[in-house]
Design a protein around this motif. Structure first.
Motif, PDB file in Angstrom:
ATOM      1  N   UNK A  57       9.130 -14.837   2.761  1.00  0.00           N
ATOM      2  CA  UNK A  57       9.742 -15.581   1.666  1.00  0.00           C
ATOM      3  C   UNK A  57      10.701 -14.742   0.828  1.00  0.00           C
ATOM      4  N   UNK A  68      15.087 -11.996  -8.384  1.00  0.00           N
ATOM      5  CA  UNK A  68      14.849 -12.420  -7.012  1.00  0.00           C
ATOM      6  C   UNK A  68      15.430 -13.807  -6.762  1.00  0.00           C
ATOM      7  N   UNK A  83       5.068  -3.621   6.513  1.00  0.00           N
ATOM      8  CA  UNK A  83       5.338  -2.499   5.624  1.00  0.00           C
ATOM      9  C   UNK A  83       5.681  -1.286   6.481  1.00  0.00           C
ATOM     10  N   UNK A  94      14.135 -12.788   0.889  1.00  0.00           N
ATOM     11  CA  UNK A  94      15.315 -12.746   1.758  1.00  0.00           C
ATOM     12  C   UNK A  94      15.633 -11.325   2.192  1.00  0.00           C
ATOM     13  N   UNK A 103       0.972 -11.374   5.842  1.00  0.00           N
ATOM     14  CA  UNK A 103       2.312 -11.756   6.281  1.00  0.00           C
ATOM     15  C   UNK A 103       3.346 -10.703   5.887  1.00  0.00           C
ATOM     16  N   UNK A 104       2.915  -9.481   5.763  1.00  0.00           N
ATOM     17  CA  UNK A 104       3.842  -8.428   5.358  1.00  0.00           C
ATOM     18  C   UNK A 104       3.984  -7.357   6.432  1.00  0.00           C
ATOM     19  N   UNK A 155       4.667  -8.142  -8.552  1.00  0.00           N
ATOM     20  CA  UNK A 155       3.644  -8.431  -7.571  1.00  0.00           C
ATOM     21  C   UNK A 155       2.392  -7.606  -7.852  1.00  0.00           C
ATOM     22  N   UNK A 203       9.190  -3.196   2.350  1.00  0.00           N
ATOM     23  CA  UNK A 203       8.209  -4.278   2.392  1.00  0.00           C
ATOM     24  C   UNK A 203       8.900  -5.572   2.755  1.00  0.00           C
ATOM     25  N   UNK A 239       3.482  -6.140  -1.959  1.00  0.00           N
ATOM     26  CA  UNK A 239       4.625  -6.942  -1.538  1.00  0.00           C
ATOM     27  C   UNK A 239       4.584  -8.383  -1.974  1.00  0.00           C
ATOM     28  N   UNK A 240       3.543  -8.829  -2.588  1.00  0.00           N
ATOM     29  CA  UNK A 240       3.777 -10.123  -3.161  1.00  0.00           C
ATOM     30  C   UNK A 240       2.762 -11.191  -2.891  1.00  0.00           C
ATOM     31  N   UNK A 241       1.995 -11.457  -3.880  1.00  0.00           N
ATOM     32  CA  UNK A 241       1.183 -12.645  -3.872  1.00  0.00           C
ATOM     33  C   UNK A 241       2.049 -13.832  -4.198  1.00  0.00           C
ATOM     34  N   UNK A 272      11.245  -3.876 -10.107  1.00  0.00           N
ATOM     35  CA  UNK A 272      10.838  -5.036 -10.890  1.00  0.00           C
ATOM     36  C   UNK A 272       9.972  -5.969 -10.055  1.00  0.00           C
ATOM     37  N   UNK A 273      10.427  -6.224  -8.829  1.00  0.00           N
ATOM     38  CA  UNK A 273       9.658  -7.134  -7.982  1.00  0.00           C
ATOM     39  C   UNK A 273       8.329  -6.531  -7.552  1.00  0.00           C
ATOM     40  N   UNK A 286      11.936  -5.673   0.226  1.00  0.00           N
ATOM     41  CA  UNK A 286      11.885  -4.819  -0.961  1.00  0.00           C
ATOM     42  C   UNK A 286      11.897  -3.376  -0.484  1.00  0.00           C
ATOM     43  N   UNK A 314       7.239 -14.006 -13.393  1.00  0.00           N
ATOM     44  CA  UNK A 314       5.978 -14.368 -12.753  1.00  0.00           C
ATOM     45  C   UNK A 314       4.842 -13.557 -13.332  1.00  0.00           C
ATOM     46  N   UNK A 323      -0.881  -5.461   1.073  1.00  0.00           N
ATOM     47  CA  UNK A 323       0.281  -6.335   1.157  1.00  0.00           C
ATOM     48  C   UNK A 323       0.431  -7.122  -0.126  1.00  0.00           C
ATOM     49  N   UNK A 324      -0.642  -7.762  -0.479  1.00  0.00           N
ATOM     50  CA  UNK A 324      -0.576  -8.584  -1.682  1.00  0.00           C
ATOM     51  C   UNK A 324      -0.172  -7.714  -2.848  1.00  0.00           C
ATOM     52  N   UNK A 325      -0.799  -6.557  -2.886  1.00  0.00           N
ATOM     53  CA  UNK A 325      -0.560  -5.684  -4.005  1.00  0.00           C
ATOM     54  C   UNK A 325       0.880  -5.240  -4.043  1.00  0.00           C
ATOM     55  N   UNK A 384       2.256 -15.862  -0.570  1.00  0.00           N
ATOM     56  CA  UNK A 384       2.013 -14.480  -0.161  1.00  0.00           C
ATOM     57  C   UNK A 384       0.816 -14.315   0.748  1.00  0.00           C
TER      58      UNK A 384
END
Lengths: 190, 689
Positions: free
Chosen positions: A35, B629, A159, A37, A156-157, A60, A31, B27-29, A55-56, A40, B603, B23-25, B33
């Motif tokens: 933002x 992170x 995958x 670096x 903006x991902x 999310x 992923x 990879x990150x809100x 964890x990340x 994932x 978070x 994506x949000x789910x 995000x």
């Protein structure tokens, strides 16, 4: 019974292909977001189980009510080891039976069913995961189909999810065996 | 792609479409995000500009070709590193600034002697409170300082980029900052010293960080100076007899990141105003040099019939360059010939003279700056009240000392070398020469405060091997009133040349007017060619810098996250960190109630989010940011209680305060960390007693 040299080689190759796959990821999801670096990466290994930046992913995921991925509470990761052990047994057996007609096809068939069963099960697990959403999550989402295989560009991902060598090496063993079986059969005919 | 097509056909209300949410789910809100969701397809990126368009901009903005060259030489696009890092003192901001060169962007402010809320420095975080307390003087909790001369730790005299040292002139303190996380790790108050100016300067392998005092302190004979206790009536006679300067060689324990007073030593000096200090390498290895002013021993007294200090201290044509054999001093201390005074071994003036540790050389006139060329051979002094740069030769100094060739003694019995015996050259440079820095081609650059310029000159062999040694070769006006200047890795065996930053005290008309307290002006000058070229004016609106040290950026290797549960004070696991532990424990400790809380931040939750205690409890919060992170920093602040802590990813910090006022108080994560940052909050309930 004396093992012919080529059969010995086939058994060895099959066994090695399957055994090596124990240590390689059978599925991975990568992923990428601007933002973050380093992308994932979460991988599923036959022996090591789910490995990666859980964890990340969990941080999310909790925003939208997706469950917490905790390898310790996933019994299928224990089964997975046995399933791969089974694969090893069946690949050796199939190699040994190669050229012996129906018995080979039976064992090979079971082998291929088990092998294909793994990603199918994983997909179903993912499907269940993405359809079991905590209704109290801060952000409401509808259940959705899991991004299991392929390249996705969403928001903006970027995958990328794919089956890895942990899957393809045992598959290669199966293909090698069916290929040799057909060749040996045709060579016997001539 | 299939997924996207499907998505378009789905109805979009306020809800984010479910596809978008994969994506949000997954990879990150987290920060930003979902911001670009849906828009990226509507907007196409701009085409790269053509040369023609560039020319149009130059015309429209009324720029000269030189401006464009400057812009091209200094612009560093986002995502690309600067070539050098400059650590600048902040003066009476009490801090250190980290600036990229050539972009001249401020990357960090490092809190040192002054509480700083963004870094959670001095607002309840125990390690920072202890540090400020330890660095205080026993009579006041000191919260201001005046940082002057930064120094970078050295290995074989080269800057190694591991530690940064900075002194506080106002209270004679020294701080060590780790360049692993750019945080202050230790502060010590220099014993027997009230103010300091000379350093920091590190010996070639950072065995010691040395610095001389500035204004002499009153000493009780044989007992030294104690802040708030030592009193000597201020008279000219008493000043001469009972006031003393010092130079302190602070032992630095790199592993622990702490100064080690027990293994440090100090040399008692006459009450001249000692100024800048530097320790040599190569031929000058083992020697330190410290210039001085006010050898007149004036004390001022405008209402008592004496001239002001500025006049009385500027009468002598020569002051004394202090030449210190620190290796010998170290031996003398080991031989037990130093006297313990206020927690440090002091070599008395008498011992220093007898053991051949301290010598003087005449230096014109009320000088400033004390710098050593790359070869380690030349010590260069700015004349300040003479338009001269004076260059001393360590070989000559060593010979003169060996031959015992002295012109006499100062009033305290310190042997004074003959000027002609130790001088290599004097170069007439300009008015008010202060500090010198060097490049890689054998040039010196001197800041001339009064004539408002930087003057470039040649050194002598082995630094400069051309046919015009010790001559002025170029000069450039600056804007205005330059103090120090900085070139990359100057005052080490391998200066890098290329850039020079003029640290100007006044900016007058260089920037927009922002009120009567004007910013300082850092001017970036290209020194790669024969002629110096001005590139950029950088306003400094957050302090009054004195000196800066510049180092190749790749020599500094900071971490970006801590190992989980790290105490940044030691880089070890925090004593109170227990993996996974959260909860509140209330118990009695030495007769007082303590509510101890293990907390996590991630978070976007602080756990626990309700803390209940009783009025009068000592609250002790062990907070861990369990993020792994990069950049996922959280903070912690309590309303009305003046509590503020910053928790970088992986950090554990203990925050302590007495909950002496009843009420219910909000606490929250002060750092905008995530989309639900505002909800990352909780309550502190203090039940009335």
């Amino acid at each position: 019974m004396k093992l012919s040299k080529r059969k010995g080689l086939l058994i060895l190759t099959s066994a090695v292909l399957v055994a090596v796959s124990f240590f390689l990821p059978m599925w991975a999801i990568n992923l990428k977001a601007p933002f973050i670096e380093k992308p994932l990466l979460v991988e599923v290994y036959p022996l090591a189980g789910v490995v990666g930046d859980l964890q990340n992913v969990n941080i999310v995921n909790h925003y939208v009510g997706l469950g917490r991925i905790d390898p310790a509470s996933m019994p299928e990761l224990v089964y997975l080891k046995f399933v791969y052990a089974l694969l090893l047994v069946f690949s050796v057996a199939a190699a040994a039976l190669n050229g012996s007609g129906k018995r080979f096809y039976l064992v090979w068939g079971i082998y291929i069913v088990i092998l294909l069963g793994i990603p199918i099960y994983a997909y179903l697990w993912m499907y269940d995961y993405t359809h079991t959403i905590n209704p109290e999550a801060p952000i409401k989402v509808e259940p959705f189909d899991p991004p299991f295989f392929g390249v996705y560009r969403i928001a903006n991902f970027d995958i990328t999810s794919y089956l890895g060598p942990g899957f393809f090496l045992p598959l290669a063993a199966a293909i090698l065996q069916i290929f040799t079986a057909l060749r040996w059969r045709s060579s016997e005919k001539h | 792609m299939g997924v996207e097509k499907k998505e378009k056909s789905q109805p979009k209300e306020n809800k984010v479409s479910r596809r978008g949410f994969i994506a949000a789910a997954v990879a990150g809100l987290a920060v930003g995000g979902a911001a670009g969701f849906g828009l990226s397809r509507l907007i196409t990126p701009a085409a790269p500009p053509t040369l023609r368009q560039v020319e149009d901009i130059i015309k429209q903005r009324n720029l000269q070709p030189a401006h464009v060259v400057s812009a091209l030489k200094t612009y560093v696009p986002g995502g690309m590193p600067d070539e050098f890092l400059m650590f600048s003192s902040g003066g009476h901001s009490g801090q250190v600034m980290v600036i990229g060169v050539p972009s001249m962007r401020i990357y960090r402010i490092i809190a040192v002697f002054t509480p700083e809320p963004w870094q959670g420095y001095g607002y309840g975080d125990v390690k920072t409170m202890k540090l400020l307390e330890k660095g205080s003087n026993g009579i006041r909790f000191l919260t201001c300082g005046d940082t002057h001369h930064p120094e970078i730790s050295r290995t074989n005299a080269e800057y190694d980029g591991e530690w940064l040292f900075i002194g506080d002139k106002l209270n004679a303190r020294k701080a060590a900052i780790s360049l692993k996380d750019f945080e202050t790790k230790d502060i010590v108050k220099l014993p027997n010293t009230q103010t300091q100016h000379g350093g920091a300067c590190a010996t070639p392998n950072t065995e010691y960080v040395a610095c001389g005092s500035q204004f002499a302190a009153p000493w009780e004979p044989g007992k030294g100076y104690k802040p708030g206790k030592t009193y000597v009536k201020l008279t000219e006679q008493n000043f001469k007899e009972y006031f003393r300067g010092t130079t302190t060689f602070l032992r630095f324990d790199r592993k622990r990141g702490k100064f080690d007073l027990a293994n440090s030593f100090q040399i008692e000096l006459p009450p001249y105003m000692q100024d800048l200090e530097i320790a040599g390498w190569g031929p000058s290895d083992g020697w330190a040099f410290l210039n001085s002013i006010n050898t007149e021993l004036a004390i001022g007294g405008v209402l008592e019939g004496r001239p002001p200090l500025e006049i009385a201290a500027s009468q002598n044509d020569f002051d004394y360059l202090h030449i210190i054999n620190w290796k010998k001093a170290e031996q003398v201390v080991r031989q037990g010939k130093a006297k313990e005074m206020n927690g440090i071994k002091v070599i008395t003036l008498e011992t220093a003279i007898k053991e051949g540790i301290l010598f003087f050389a005449p230096e014109p006139k009320s000088p400033h700056g004390c710098d050593i060329t790359a070869s380690g051979r030349y010590i260069v002094i700015g004349g300040k009240l003479e338009p001269l740069v004076t260059v001393y030769d360590i070989e000559k100094i060593k010979r003169a000392i060996a031959d015992q060739r002295f012109q006499g003694e100062d009033p305290y019995g310190v042997p004074v070398l003959r000027f002609e015996d130790v001088k290599a050259a004097q170069i007439e440079v300009g008015l008010g020469p202060l500090h010198d820095e060097f490049d890689d081609k054998g040039h010196g650059y001197v800041s001339c405060f009064i004539s408002n310029e930087v003057v470039k000159y040649t050194l002598g062999p082995p630094d400069y091997t051309g046919d015009k040694p010790f001559q002025v070769v170029d000069r450039i006006p600056i804007h205005y009133n330059i103090g120090h200047l900085a070139t990359p890795e100057s005052n080490s065996p391998t200066p890098k040349g290329k850039y020079l930053v003029a640290l100007n005290k006044w900016s007058v008309d260089r920037f927009m007017n922002v009120g009567p307290l004007l910013p300082q002006n850092f001017q970036l000058i290209d020194i790669s060619g024969e002629k110096m070229q001005l590139l950029y004016d950088m306003p400094i609106g957050i302090g009054e810098p004195h000196y800066a040290k510049m180092i190749s950026a790749d020599k500094v290797k900071p971490i970006s996250v801590y190992e989980l549960g790290t105490d940044p004070e030691t880089f070890q696991r925090h004593a109170k960190y227990v993996e996974g532990k959260v909860g509140v424990e209330r118990r009695q400790e030495d007769g007082r109630w303590v509510t101890e809380v293990w907390m996590t931040e991630v978070r976007s939750t602080i756990t626990p989010d309700i803390i209940r205690c009783k009025q009068g409890d000592l609250l002790r919060l062990h907070i861990t940011n369990i993020e792994t992170t990069k950049d996922a920093t959280h903070a912690f602040a309590v309303a009305e209680y003046n509590i503020m802590a910053s928790l970088e990813p992986g950090e554990t910090a203990t925050v302590e305060f007495v909950a002496d006022k009843p009420g219910v108080y909000a606490f929250y994560c002060v750092e905008f960390c995530s989309p639900l940052h505002l909800e990352m909050a909780g309550w502190l309930e203090v039940e009335p007693a």
